[in-house]
Write an enzyme that holds these catalytic residues in place. Structure first.
Site, PDB file in Angstrom:
ATOM      1  N   HIS A 211       5.018  12.240  -3.128  1.00  0.00           N
ATOM      2  CA  HIS A 211       5.125  10.772  -2.703  1.00  0.00           C
ATOM      3  C   HIS A 211       5.868  10.704  -1.368  1.00  0.00           C
ATOM      4  O   HIS A 211       7.351  10.963  -1.429  1.00  0.00           O
ATOM      5  CB  HIS A 211       5.723   9.831  -3.800  1.00  0.00           C
ATOM      6  CG  HIS A 211       5.913   8.376  -3.203  1.00  0.00           C
ATOM      7  ND1 HIS A 211       7.013   8.005  -2.595  1.00  0.00           N
ATOM      8  CD2 HIS A 211       5.180   7.331  -3.270  1.00  0.00           C
ATOM      9  CE1 HIS A 211       6.937   6.664  -2.368  1.00  0.00           C
ATOM     10  NE2 HIS A 211       5.718   6.231  -2.686  1.00  0.00           N
TER      11      HIS A 211
ATOM     12  N   ASP B 148       1.765   3.287  -9.923  1.00  0.00           N
ATOM     13  CA  ASP B 148       1.417   3.213  -8.484  1.00  0.00           C
ATOM     14  C   ASP B 148       0.071   3.211  -8.158  1.00  0.00           C
ATOM     15  O   ASP B 148      -0.434   2.456  -7.391  1.00  0.00           O
ATOM     16  CB  ASP B 148       2.169   4.358  -7.872  1.00  0.00           C
ATOM     17  CG  ASP B 148       2.540   4.186  -6.335  1.00  0.00           C
ATOM     18  OD1 ASP B 148       1.715   3.904  -5.565  1.00  0.00           O
ATOM     19  OD2 ASP B 148       3.723   4.615  -6.232  1.00  0.00           O
TER      20      ASP B 148
END
Length: 348
Positions: free
Chosen positions: A48, A248
């Site tokens: 990420h 997410d």
């Protein structure tokens, strides 16, 4: 680092450093501490990146909050997963990220550490759990707060009752986007598949590995809306730490839409600081039957802010809703100051 067998709760909640339960008052306080260099946790941060920098994602904080909440309820309300014949869901609300944790890559031997303090107000099973996440030194000395949120245990039947009237509208919007993508030849609507979608996303957010949940995206700039089909692999579901990927992956269509549709994406980037409410029901089953997809429409909410609600569907049923998802447009020259991209090493 600590092998999986010694985790107190999970890879995201590795150590319980303090806990206090008051059975008579029905309250609890607990402190959780985790090293982000842990081999099971590190991929969640490593994969990420924002502006080329590894950051702890909000989905990790959400996973920590729900994990701690389940632990507290298991102690004070052992049969709380079901209240009577009804299932209890966890609404992760008012997630606000105050400061980003920029992760060192590679991690040092002692690693960087995060801590969550959770307070269960009690006495009812549906009482809120207030969570504060901080960065701490390896010895536990607090450095600064990172984020805070509140978890509300709620009956899933009430969620589905709220969502049912919206189902025909959301399905119609998805079908409309699909029809427009086949019929229109203008630049107002585009269809992109996984590789292209995450290439466009990479202009600000770089998702690697199991974060790449969107297999195809249809998005429109007028109005600003999008739908995506989702795929979460079995390995992501079965691993000890699947929560951040699920959270997410079910929601980042909103960030994709804001950044991909911006005409000045080379000059600006849209960044999120959290959400108002995240309700993912037990009917969200990535490996279950029915196509998994989501839909969002973003609208202006003040200067340089876009906000919306992300609807997650399995088949033709809404199984999750993210409300109050907001993104603020930041000039890249400003972004490069407080989130400086890694320096590129010159070669000769």
């Amino acid at each position: 680092m600590h092998p999986t067998s010694t985790y107190a709760l999970s890879a995201s909640c590795q150590q319980i450093t303090a806990e206090s339960f008051d059975a008579s008052a029905g309250t609890a306080d607990i402190t959780i501490r985790s090293c982000i260099a842990d081999p099971c946790l590190w991929p969640v941060i490593r994969d990420h990146k924002c502006n080329g920098v590894n950051l702890t994602p909000s989905g990790l904080y959400g996973d920590m909050a729900t994990t701690v909440t389940k632990y507290i309820l298991s102690k004070l309300h052992p049969n709380s997963e079901h209240t009577g014949s009804e299932r209890l869901g966890l609404n992760v609300a008012d997630m606000h990220v105050e400061k980003t944790l920029i992760a060192d890559n590679p991690q040092t031997p002692e690693g960087q550490w995060i801590e969550m303090k959770a307070h269960f107000a009690g006495p009812n099973v549906t009482s809120p759990i207030h969570c504060t996440i901080s960065q701490v030194q390896p010895n536990g000395t607090r450095m600064h707060d990172l984020a805070h949120c509140t978890v509300h245990p709620e009956l899933e039947t009430s969620w589905h009752a709220d969502w049912a009237p919206m189902t025909p509208l959301i399905l119609t919007q998805i079908q409309s986007l699909e029809s427009r993508s086949r019929a229109e030849a203008t630049g107002n609507i585009r269809t992109v598949h996984k590789a292209k979608a995450y290439e466009l996303f990479k202009s600000f957010v770089e998702y690697d590995g199991k974060y790449q949940a969107m297999t195809s995206v249809i998005y429109s700039t007028q109005p600003l809306e999008a739908t995506a089909t989702l795929s979460i692999t079995a390995s992501a579901v079965l691993r000890d730490l699947a929560g951040p990927y699920h959270l997410d992956g079910s929601c980042h269509l909103s960030g994709f839409l804001c950044n991909a549709a911006d005409e000045d994406s080379k000059k600006n980037a849209y960044i999120s600081h959290g959400w108002d409410s995240a309700r993912i029901s037990s009917k969200f089953q990535p490996e279950g039957d029915g196509v998994l997809r989501n839909y969002v429409r973003m609208i202006p909410e003040g200067k340089d802010v876009l906000g919306g609600t992300v609807w997650v569907l399995q088949g033709d049923e809404i199984v999750g809703v993210w409300e109050g998802v907001r993104f603020k447009r930041i000039p890249r020259r400003v972004l490069n100051v407080f989130l400086p991209p890694p320096k590129v090493r010159k070669t000769y």
